[in-house]
Design an enzyme around this catalytic site. Structure first.
Site, PDB file in Angstrom:
ATOM      1  N   ASN A 172       7.133  23.373  -7.698  1.00 28.58           N
ATOM      2  CA  ASN A 172       7.231  24.664  -6.990  1.00 28.58           C
ATOM      3  C   ASN A 172       6.961  25.853  -8.032  1.00 28.58           C
ATOM      4  O   ASN A 172       6.867  26.925  -7.631  1.00 28.58           O
ATOM      5  CB  ASN A 172       8.567  25.006  -6.454  1.00 28.58           C
ATOM      6  CG  ASN A 172       8.579  24.160  -4.994  1.00 28.58           C
ATOM      7  OD1 ASN A 172       7.305  23.800  -4.520  1.00 28.58           O
ATOM      8  ND2 ASN A 172       9.632  23.909  -4.369  1.00 28.58           N
ATOM      9  N   LYS A 173       6.920  25.545  -9.216  1.00 31.66           N
ATOM     10  CA  LYS A 173       7.027  26.590 -10.123  1.00 31.66           C
ATOM     11  C   LYS A 173       5.741  27.327 -10.398  1.00 31.66           C
ATOM     12  O   LYS A 173       4.763  26.912  -9.882  1.00 31.66           O
ATOM     13  CB  LYS A 173       7.563  26.438 -11.645  1.00 31.66           C
ATOM     14  CG  LYS A 173       9.003  25.688 -11.739  1.00 31.66           C
ATOM     15  CD  LYS A 173       9.893  26.492 -11.079  1.00 31.66           C
ATOM     16  CE  LYS A 173      11.338  25.929 -11.514  1.00 31.66           C
ATOM     17  NZ  LYS A 173      12.293  25.250 -10.848  1.00 31.66           N
TER      18      LYS A 173
END
Ligand SMILES: *Cc1c(COP(=O)(O)O)cnc(C)c1O
Length: 374
Positions: free
Chosen positions: A183-184
């Site tokens: 998700n980064k």
């Protein structure tokens, strides 16, 4: 008619990156090798030539940073209760004691006004977290660290592409840890990297990430520290190289979407709905997350359920760490960090990812307003 599901985060991997991964898979060398070396060299260049080593997670990166800083049993490490639990878990993993300091309600980061009061003779390090990518006042942080001779391990897991006074986070400071979790802003699937101060620390990082092995000594190999298994694969590094090349594109797309959120909510939204928007910062943050704090009349679970009915995914980053059972067993209690507890109970993450459109932002804003209207 229901609109398609809109998640709060979504990685976008281009075809060139997928082809590069396939090439690694066909090459006959899939674990740490030339792609890891290439990725580390690119990261190092971005961080102004500082040494960089990659790992198989941001959590592993933080643990190794603590070991390099010499933090262990009997030491205290100061951090924030509003982070992913990994930030505090790694302090326990190395045998040290986490000391939490409440957050600033506006930035939602550790409150630097309260930091010095938490320092004791046993304090060895500070782990600030740059929630949503927003840095703390870095000048003030390092002034306090210097005054008390403390190491700083920046949990910059969310802050790749963020800056302080025009300099990239990671290009200055002490030990700086990033995550490349899915998700980064920039991902390798799972992974992380640590920016180090010098060649000695980099050599130590290499040992800690691979069983303490050095290629010298008895039989051409020696083990002189207890290391673990934290190395990044070339498969992951190939994803990272493809992603990292797009850092500017990713960051500016996120800035544009965040700006559109502010425009779509309008200037009266906070007062009318009792909601707190994030700081409208367009200089330092990489806009990793767009987080709002809900009004008193709406619980997070009710809000999330209502948004889900509208096919919109909502995340929350994060519930306060000190109220998890493991931390309560260590003596932490409700009421110790009132700002973190209030914000942590009501903070939610709205969808924000590079391939989202402005119409998606408007859809989220309309949904939030219709769910929160009394
Ligand atoms: C993602 C994250 C971590 C952990 O990184 P992993 O790569 O998932 O191990 C630590 N701290 C913060 C603030 C994060 O967002």
């Amino acid at each position: 008619m229901t609109e398609p599901f809109l998640p709060f985060a979504k990685p976008s991997i281009d075809e060139a990156t997928i082809a590069a991964v396939a090439e690694v898979l066909r090459s006959g060398w899939i674990t740490s090798g030339p792609k890891v070396a290439q990725f580390e060299a690119q990261l190092s260049e971005y961080f102004g030539g500082r040494p960089v080593r990659t790992f198989n997670s941001g959590t592993g990166t933080m643990e190794i940073a603590l070991r390099i800083a010499g933090v262990g049993a009997g030491d205290e490490v100061i951090t924030t209760p509003i982070s992913w639990v990994a930030t505090a878990n790694v302090i326990l993993t190395v045998g040290a004691t986490p000391v939490f300091v409440d957050i600033d309600p506006a930035s939602r980061n550790i409150d630097l006004d309260l930091l010095e009061a938490a320092i004791t003779p046993r304090t060895r390090a500070i782990i600030p977290v740059f929630l949503a990518g927003l840095p703390v006042d870095m000048d003030r942080l390092y002034a306090i660290a210097k005054k008390h001779q403390l190491r700083v391990i920046e949990d910059a897991a969310q802050a790749l592409g963020s800056t302080w006074q025009g300099k990239p986070i990671g290009s200055f400071g002490d030990l700086v840890s990033f995550s490349f979790q899915a998700n980064k802003n920039v991902t390798t699937g799972e992974g992380g990297c640590l920016v180090l101060n010098n060649a000695e620390e980099a050599a130590l990082a290499e040992k800690y990430r691979l069983q303490g092995v050095t290629r010298s000594g008895f039989d051409g190999i020696d083990v002189d520290v207890l290391g673990g298994k934290f190395n990044m694969t070339d498969i992951a590094a190939a994803i990272g190289i493809g992603q990292f090349a797009q850092l500017q594109t990713i960051t500016s797309a996120r800035h544009a979407l965040a700006r559109h959120y502010f425009a779509a909510f309008g200037t009266e939204f906070e007062a009318q709905y009792g909601v707190q928007l994030p700081p409208a910062d367009f200089t330092t943050t990489n806009w990793h997350l767009f987080e709002i704090v809900l009004p008193e009349h709406m619980t997070r679970s009710d809000f999330m359920a209502a948004m889900k009915e509208k096919n919109i995914g909502i995340g929350y980053h994060y519930p306060p760490i000190h109220l998890f059972s493991l931390y309560r067993r260590l003596g932490f209690r409700e009421g110790m960090f009132p700002v973190a507890e209030r914000v942590g109970r009501r903070i939610v993450t709205l969808p924000l990812f590079r391939t989202m459109g402005k119409q998606d932002v408007e859809r989220v804003v309309d949904a939030v307003k219709s769910v929160l209207v009394r």
